[in-house]
Design an enzyme around this catalytic site. Structure first.
Site, PDB file in Angstrom:
ATOM      1  N   HIS A   1       0.874  -1.425   0.024  1.00 42.87           N
ATOM      2  CA  HIS A   1       0.297   0.284  -0.144  1.00 42.87           C
ATOM      3  C   HIS A   1       0.834   0.922   0.089  1.00 42.87           C
ATOM      4  CE1 HIS A   1      -3.686  -2.069   1.805  1.00 42.87           C
ATOM      5  NE2 HIS A   1      -3.531  -2.584   0.870  1.00 42.87           N
TER       6      HIS A   1
ATOM      7  N   GLU B   1       0.792   4.461   1.682  1.00 45.86           N
ATOM      8  CA  GLU B   1       0.622   4.958   2.663  1.00 45.86           C
ATOM      9  C   GLU B   1       2.411   3.664   3.329  1.00 45.86           C
ATOM     10  OE1 GLU B   1      -3.686   5.905   2.078  1.00 45.86           O
ATOM     11  OE2 GLU B   1      -1.951   3.532   1.600  1.00 45.86           O
TER      12      GLU B   1
ATOM     13  N   CYS C   1      -6.188   2.378   5.094  1.00 45.36           N
ATOM     14  CA  CYS C   1      -6.533   1.425   5.963  1.00 45.36           C
ATOM     15  C   CYS C   1      -6.295   1.669   7.156  1.00 45.36           C
ATOM     16  CB  CYS C   1      -6.630   0.266   5.020  1.00 45.36           C
ATOM     17  SG  CYS C   1      -5.338  -0.590   4.797  1.00 45.36           S
TER      18      CYS C   1
ATOM     19  N   CYS D   1      -2.416   0.088   7.430  1.00 45.38           N
ATOM     20  CA  CYS D   1      -1.738   1.528   6.956  1.00 45.38           C
ATOM     21  C   CYS D   1      -1.368   2.811   7.913  1.00 45.38           C
ATOM     22  CB  CYS D   1      -1.765   2.404   6.138  1.00 45.38           C
ATOM     23  SG  CYS D   1      -1.292   1.289   4.254  1.00 45.38           S
TER      24      CYS D   1
END
Length: 147
Positions: A51, A53, A81, A84
Protein backbone atom coordinates in the site's frame (compact mmCIF):
# COMPACT_ATOMS: atom_id res chain seq x y z
CA UNK A 1 0.59 24.31 1.72
CA UNK A 2 -1.40 21.10 2.07
CA UNK A 3 -2.50 21.34 -1.56
CA UNK A 4 1.11 21.33 -2.80
CA UNK A 5 1.93 18.02 -1.14
CA UNK A 6 -1.47 16.49 -1.84
CA UNK A 7 -0.83 17.13 -5.54
CA UNK A 8 2.28 14.96 -5.22
CA UNK A 9 0.24 12.21 -3.56
CA UNK A 10 -2.36 12.44 -6.32
CA UNK A 11 0.37 12.26 -8.97
CA UNK A 12 1.68 9.08 -7.32
CA UNK A 13 -1.88 7.72 -7.29
CA UNK A 14 -2.29 8.48 -10.99
CA UNK A 15 0.96 6.64 -11.71
CA UNK A 16 -0.29 3.68 -9.68
CA UNK A 17 -3.51 3.65 -11.70
CA UNK A 18 -1.57 3.84 -14.98
CA UNK A 19 0.56 0.90 -13.85
CA UNK A 20 -2.55 -1.20 -13.17
CA UNK A 21 -2.84 -0.69 -9.43
CA UNK A 22 -5.42 1.00 -7.26
CA UNK A 23 -5.09 4.80 -7.37
CA UNK A 24 -3.46 5.49 -4.04
CA UNK A 25 -0.44 7.69 -3.51
CA UNK A 26 1.33 8.88 -0.37
CA UNK A 27 3.92 11.48 0.57
CA UNK A 28 5.74 11.95 3.87
CA UNK A 29 6.85 15.52 4.59
CA UNK A 30 8.95 16.87 7.42
CA UNK A 31 10.07 20.44 7.90
CA UNK A 32 8.52 21.40 4.56
CA UNK A 33 10.65 18.85 2.72
CA UNK A 34 9.50 15.66 1.01
CA UNK A 35 11.11 12.73 2.81
CA UNK A 36 9.46 9.87 0.89
CA UNK A 37 6.81 9.15 -1.73
CA UNK A 38 5.26 5.98 -3.00
CA UNK A 39 2.17 4.53 -4.60
CA UNK A 40 0.07 1.41 -4.45
CA UNK A 41 1.83 -1.60 -5.95
CA UNK A 42 -0.51 -4.24 -4.57
CA UNK A 43 -1.93 -5.64 -7.81
CA UNK A 44 1.23 -5.65 -9.93
CA UNK A 45 3.44 -7.07 -7.18
CA UNK A 46 0.77 -9.49 -5.90
CA UNK A 47 1.36 -8.39 -2.31
CA UNK A 48 -1.38 -7.08 -0.04
CA UNK A 49 1.17 -5.10 1.99
CA UNK A 50 2.24 -2.91 -0.94
CA UNK A 51 0.00 0.00 0.00
CA UNK A 52 1.16 3.53 -0.79
CA UNK A 53 1.09 4.77 2.79
CA UNK A 54 2.85 1.73 4.22
CA UNK A 55 5.61 1.99 1.62
CA UNK A 56 6.07 5.75 2.07
CA UNK A 57 6.20 5.48 5.87
CA UNK A 58 8.76 2.67 5.62
CA UNK A 59 10.91 4.68 3.21
CA UNK A 60 10.72 7.76 5.45
CA UNK A 61 11.86 5.77 8.48
CA UNK A 62 14.78 4.39 6.47
CA UNK A 63 15.63 7.80 5.03
CA UNK A 64 15.73 9.39 8.48
CA UNK A 65 17.27 6.36 10.20
CA UNK A 66 14.53 6.41 12.82
CA UNK A 67 11.34 4.61 13.77
CA UNK A 68 9.87 7.93 14.89
CA UNK A 69 8.35 10.36 12.40
CA UNK A 70 6.94 12.55 15.17
CA UNK A 71 7.55 15.76 13.22
CA UNK A 72 6.19 14.41 9.93
CA UNK A 73 2.97 14.75 7.98
CA UNK A 74 1.55 11.94 5.86
CA UNK A 75 -0.38 12.98 2.75
CA UNK A 76 -2.64 10.26 1.37
CA UNK A 77 -4.75 10.55 -1.77
CA UNK A 78 -7.32 8.23 -0.15
CA UNK A 79 -8.10 7.54 3.49
CA UNK A 80 -5.52 5.05 4.79
CA UNK A 81 -6.79 1.57 5.57
CA UNK A 82 -6.46 0.20 9.08
CA UNK A 83 -3.08 -1.41 8.28
CA UNK A 84 -1.63 1.82 6.90
CA UNK A 85 -3.11 4.03 9.61
CA UNK A 86 -1.67 1.72 12.27
CA UNK A 87 1.77 1.96 10.66
CA UNK A 88 1.54 5.76 10.64
CA UNK A 89 0.59 5.78 14.30
CA UNK A 90 3.34 3.29 15.15
CA UNK A 91 5.78 5.74 13.52
CA UNK A 92 4.33 8.59 15.63
CA UNK A 93 3.28 10.65 12.59
CA UNK A 94 1.87 13.94 13.85
CA UNK A 95 -0.54 14.80 11.03
CA UNK A 96 -2.40 12.82 8.39
CA UNK A 97 -3.86 14.76 5.45
CA UNK A 98 -6.41 12.91 3.33
CA UNK A 99 -7.82 13.66 -0.12
CA UNK A 100 -10.78 11.28 -0.49
CA UNK A 101 -12.31 9.83 2.66
CA UNK A 102 -13.92 6.40 2.80
CA UNK A 103 -17.35 8.03 2.89
CA UNK A 104 -16.59 9.84 -0.39
CA UNK A 105 -16.30 6.52 -2.26
CA UNK A 106 -18.79 4.12 -0.65
CA UNK A 107 -18.88 1.86 -3.72
CA UNK A 108 -15.10 1.39 -3.74
CA UNK A 109 -13.98 1.13 -0.13
CA UNK A 110 -14.98 -1.75 2.08
CA UNK A 111 -17.34 -0.78 4.86
CA UNK A 112 -15.45 -0.36 8.12
CA UNK A 113 -16.83 0.07 11.61
CA UNK A 114 -13.56 1.60 12.78
CA UNK A 115 -12.19 4.60 10.95
CA UNK A 116 -8.87 6.36 11.12
CA UNK A 117 -9.91 8.63 14.01
CA UNK A 118 -11.11 5.67 16.08
CA UNK A 119 -7.81 3.87 15.40
CA UNK A 120 -5.89 6.94 16.53
CA UNK A 121 -7.99 7.17 19.66
CA UNK A 122 -7.52 3.47 20.38
CA UNK A 123 -3.77 3.74 19.86
CA UNK A 124 -3.67 6.71 22.24
CA UNK A 125 -1.87 8.51 19.47
CA UNK A 126 -2.11 12.29 19.37
CA UNK A 127 -2.59 12.95 15.67
CA UNK A 128 -4.26 15.68 13.67
CA UNK A 129 -6.38 14.29 10.85
CA UNK A 130 -7.32 16.65 8.03
CA UNK A 131 -9.71 15.47 5.33
CA UNK A 132 -10.97 16.81 2.03
CA UNK A 133 -7.78 18.37 0.66
CA UNK A 134 -8.19 18.37 -3.15
CA UNK A 135 -11.10 16.04 -2.52
CA UNK A 136 -12.62 16.27 -6.02
CA UNK A 137 -9.29 15.48 -7.70
CA UNK A 138 -8.74 12.53 -5.37
CA UNK A 139 -12.25 11.17 -6.00
CA UNK A 140 -11.77 11.54 -9.78
CA UNK A 141 -8.86 9.07 -9.62
CA UNK A 142 -11.36 6.28 -9.03
CA UNK A 143 -13.26 6.81 -12.28
CA UNK A 144 -13.18 3.54 -14.20
CA UNK A 145 -11.44 1.61 -11.41
CA UNK A 146 -12.77 -1.85 -10.51
CA UNK A 147 -12.25 -3.09 -6.99
Amino acid sequence: MHEKFMRLAIAEAQTAKTEGNYPFGAVVVQGGEVIATDRCRELTEHDVTKHAELLAVGKACQQLGSLSLAEATLYASGEPCNMCASAAFQADIATVVIGAARADLPDFFRKRNIGIQQLADDASHPVEIITGVLQDEAIALFTGVDK
